[in-house]
Design an enzyme around this catalytic site. Structure first.
Site, PDB file in Angstrom:
ATOM      1  N   GLY A 193       0.857  -1.280  -0.050  1.00 23.71           N
ATOM      2  CA  GLY A 193      -0.015  -0.138   0.154  1.00 23.71           C
ATOM      3  C   GLY A 193       0.745   1.169  -0.025  1.00 23.71           C
ATOM      4  O   GLY A 193       0.624   2.223   0.569  1.00 23.71           O
ATOM      5  N   GLY A 194       1.962   1.081  -0.656  1.00 23.13           N
ATOM      6  CA  GLY A 194       3.108   2.194  -0.611  1.00 23.13           C
ATOM      7  C   GLY A 194       2.593   3.694  -1.248  1.00 23.13           C
ATOM      8  O   GLY A 194       3.374   4.561  -0.972  1.00 23.13           O
ATOM      9  N   GLN A 211      -1.077   7.420   1.862  1.00 20.59           N
ATOM     10  CA  GLN A 211      -0.377   8.960   2.501  1.00 20.59           C
ATOM     11  C   GLN A 211       0.819   8.641   3.369  1.00 20.59           C
ATOM     12  O   GLN A 211       1.815   9.615   3.277  1.00 20.59           O
ATOM     13  CB  GLN A 211      -1.571   9.149   3.778  1.00 20.59           C
ATOM     14  CG  GLN A 211      -0.981  10.548   4.362  1.00 20.59           C
ATOM     15  CD  GLN A 211      -1.933  10.760   5.800  1.00 20.59           C
ATOM     16  OE1 GLN A 211      -2.586   9.902   6.408  1.00 20.59           O
ATOM     17  NE2 GLN A 211      -2.080  11.874   5.981  1.00 20.59           N
ATOM     18  N   LEU A 212       1.307   7.467   3.654  1.00 24.89           N
ATOM     19  CA  LEU A 212       2.390   7.102   4.266  1.00 24.89           C
ATOM     20  C   LEU A 212       3.509   6.460   3.876  1.00 24.89           C
ATOM     21  O   LEU A 212       4.746   6.808   4.103  1.00 24.89           O
ATOM     22  CB  LEU A 212       1.981   6.437   5.911  1.00 24.89           C
ATOM     23  CG  LEU A 212       0.955   6.861   6.643  1.00 24.89           C
ATOM     24  CD1 LEU A 212       0.687   5.834   7.617  1.00 24.89           C
ATOM     25  CD2 LEU A 212       1.485   8.219   7.133  1.00 24.89           C
ATOM     26  N   ASP A 226       2.198  -1.393  -4.754  1.00 27.94           N
ATOM     27  CA  ASP A 226       0.765  -0.950  -4.516  1.00 27.94           C
ATOM     28  C   ASP A 226       0.152  -1.408  -5.954  1.00 27.94           C
ATOM     29  O   ASP A 226       0.812  -1.954  -6.736  1.00 27.94           O
ATOM     30  CB  ASP A 226       0.809   0.528  -4.701  1.00 27.94           C
ATOM     31  CG  ASP A 226      -0.631   1.074  -3.881  1.00 27.94           C
ATOM     32  OD1 ASP A 226      -1.735   0.325  -4.125  1.00 27.94           O
ATOM     33  OD2 ASP A 226      -0.495   1.945  -2.966  1.00 27.94           O
ATOM     34  N   ILE A 227      -1.315  -1.284  -5.970  1.00 29.78           N
ATOM     35  CA  ILE A 227      -1.904  -1.740  -7.048  1.00 29.78           C
ATOM     36  C   ILE A 227      -2.177  -0.544  -8.250  1.00 29.78           C
ATOM     37  O   ILE A 227      -2.735  -0.966  -9.020  1.00 29.78           O
ATOM     38  CB  ILE A 227      -3.209  -2.621  -6.880  1.00 29.78           C
ATOM     39  CG1 ILE A 227      -4.317  -1.592  -5.962  1.00 29.78           C
ATOM     40  CG2 ILE A 227      -3.005  -3.768  -6.127  1.00 29.78           C
ATOM     41  CD1 ILE A 227      -5.574  -2.253  -5.796  1.00 29.78           C
ATOM     42  N   ASP A 249      -0.698  -7.076  -5.107  1.00 29.54           N
ATOM     43  CA  ASP A 249      -1.923  -7.064  -4.483  1.00 29.54           C
ATOM     44  C   ASP A 249      -1.980  -7.933  -3.228  1.00 29.54           C
ATOM     45  O   ASP A 249      -1.715  -9.312  -3.318  1.00 29.54           O
ATOM     46  CB  ASP A 249      -2.912  -7.817  -5.808  1.00 29.54           C
ATOM     47  CG  ASP A 249      -4.046  -7.825  -5.267  1.00 29.54           C
ATOM     48  OD1 ASP A 249      -4.817  -7.610  -3.999  1.00 29.54           O
ATOM     49  OD2 ASP A 249      -5.349  -8.259  -6.075  1.00 29.54           O
ATOM     50  N   TYR A 273     -13.373  -1.048   9.394  1.00 27.43           N
ATOM     51  CA  TYR A 273     -11.964  -0.596   9.677  1.00 27.43           C
ATOM     52  C   TYR A 273     -11.415  -0.707  11.125  1.00 27.43           C
ATOM     53  O   TYR A 273     -10.596  -1.733  11.333  1.00 27.43           O
ATOM     54  CB  TYR A 273     -12.011   0.886   9.262  1.00 27.43           C
ATOM     55  CG  TYR A 273     -10.577   1.550   9.427  1.00 27.43           C
ATOM     56  CD1 TYR A 273      -9.500   1.055   8.724  1.00 27.43           C
ATOM     57  CD2 TYR A 273     -10.276   2.694  10.179  1.00 27.43           C
ATOM     58  CE1 TYR A 273      -8.313   1.370   8.844  1.00 27.43           C
ATOM     59  CE2 TYR A 273      -8.995   3.334  10.270  1.00 27.43           C
ATOM     60  CZ  TYR A 273      -8.070   2.675   9.369  1.00 27.43           C
ATOM     61  OH  TYR A 273      -6.621   3.370   9.781  1.00 27.43           O
ATOM     62  N   LYS A 283      -8.931  -3.795  12.282  1.00 30.21           N
ATOM     63  CA  LYS A 283      -7.548  -3.346  12.900  1.00 30.21           C
ATOM     64  C   LYS A 283      -7.446  -4.166  14.478  1.00 30.21           C
ATOM     65  O   LYS A 283      -6.254  -4.415  14.723  1.00 30.21           O
ATOM     66  CB  LYS A 283      -7.582  -1.762  13.132  1.00 30.21           C
ATOM     67  CG  LYS A 283      -7.037  -1.000  11.795  1.00 30.21           C
ATOM     68  CD  LYS A 283      -5.788  -1.555  11.314  1.00 30.21           C
ATOM     69  CE  LYS A 283      -5.563  -0.635  10.023  1.00 30.21           C
ATOM     70  NZ  LYS A 283      -4.305  -1.293   9.620  1.00 30.21           N
TER      71      LYS A 283
END
Length: 375
Positions: free
Chosen positions: A62-63, A66-67, A88-89, A106, A195, A199
């Protein structure tokens, strides 16, 4: 190596206390060379003080959120450009491709992830892939797949390949029955979003695999993270990013939360620093696998008032969105991060005044560079 026994490399371990060193000697095949290195803390905002260590090989999922890109930039500066792989995808911007390795990944494709880990000799994984709170409520089925099935894939890979794995948690892991002011590390959680549920599931699964199999699982509960990197991504705290863009473009921001909605927040530089310091911390210093980290708490109106010290013309109207407001009302207003401060020396650098000054400067520069008008 015995099946099910996690044996971290010396490069990933850093300095040991006596008990950890004793345990390490008892594990077959573990080289203890280079364990006695001193690790200095970051004492300023300047990331150049990051200590030098043997280089881990790091994969960030998920690069492009935002982070990820910001964290990769810091890690590459100190561990080497080719040792940090973003994935990332989505299609990356040219500057992302130029800055270092990027691969398509993925998190729902276990076989491909496994190939990436093996072929690139990954030793650390940072798992940022997730659907955030408001977006997740709009598409629960997809959030469940990405946030839970994807998590299981990376946890299984970490266990299979003896990785040190970091999975962020969130303020959203708490619910309306949680203590709110402050919320401690260990308490009733019971979130009411997919979400948050995912977590909490991640926190518990990681801790279970650590205690049962020795997986080096590490997790920080992030507050709302405020950054100029990338557009808001569908989180409940995203107003605290959008308001800066609006202040410098139109001078007007419509806020989807009530003006008195207090939530924990953090500058992205502190977030990155906390993540790296935590990943570097010796295992023997950690009394928990999941920690709160805190910096500041404020309301939309308090943020607006601080911005008006720089931009007096800013106008803010409030039009609460029921979904996001209900989510925010179920979250803590402050984090208790006593354990992180005690165990591995966490301390924030940015307070509200410094955050506002830095965000306005950074967004003004960004808009100027892109040829956009600045109010």
């Amino acid at each position: 190596m015995h099946p099910g026994v996690f044996v971290p490399t010396a490069a990933a371990l850093g300095p040991f206390c006596r008990d950890c060193l004793s345990r390490a000697r008892s594990l077959p095949g573990l080289s203890l060379s280079g364990l006695h290195r001193q690790m200095s803390r970051w004492n300023s905002r300047d990331s150049s003080t990051l200590p030098s260590q043997n280089n881990p090989r790091i994969l960030i999922t998920g690069g492009l959120g935002q982070l990820g890109t910001g964290l990769a930039q810091i890690l590459r500066k100190h561990y080497g450009k080719d040792n940090v792989i973003l994935s990332d995808i989505k299609k990356p911007q040219p500057h992302v491709l130029e800055s270092g390795p990027f691969v398509y990944a993925d998190v729902l494709d276990y076989k491909h992830l496994r190939e990436l880990v093996v072929n690139n000799r990954i030793t650390w994984m940072v798992h940022y892939s997730a659907l955030l709170s408001a977006v997740g409520e709009a598409n629960m089925a997809l959030a469940r797949k990405i946030n839970i099935t994807g998590l299981h894939n990376v946890l299984d890979l970490a266990l299979e390949n003896c990785l040190r794995i970091f999975v962020p948690s969130t303020i959203g892991a708490f619910g309306p029955s949680s203590p709110r002011d402050p919320a401690p590390d260990l308490c009733v959680q019971r979130p009411r979003t997919i979400y948050g549920v995912s977590k909490v599931h991640g926190e518990l699964m990681g801790e279970y695999l650590h205690h049962k199999y020795g997986l080096d699982f590490r997790c920080l509960r992030y507050p709302g993270v405020i950054s100029v990197n990338g557009p808001p991504g569908g989180g409940t705290t995203d107003y605290a990013v959008q308001i800066f863009h609006d202040a410098l473009s139109t001078g007007h921001h419509e806020c989807y939360l009530r003006p008195d909605t207090r939530l924990p927040m953090m500058h992205i530089s502190d977030c990155h620093r906390a993540t790296i310091e935590f990943m570097q911390a010796p295992d023997c210093q950690l009394s928990l696998r999941t920690y709160n980290i805190a910096a500041m708490s404020f309301t939309p109106e308090e943020l607006a008032q601080e911005i008006r010290k720089h931009l007096p013309h800013l106008k803010v109207t409030y039009n609460p969105d029921s979904v996001r407001q209900n989510i925010a009302d179920s979250w803590p207003v402050r984090f208790d991060d006593t354990n992180a401060r005690r165990d591995w020396g966490w301390a924030p650098t940015y307070a509200l005044e410094e955050l506002v000054s830095d965000m306005l400067r950074s967004i003004r520069q960004k808009r100027t560079n892109e040829g956009l008008l600045v109010s």
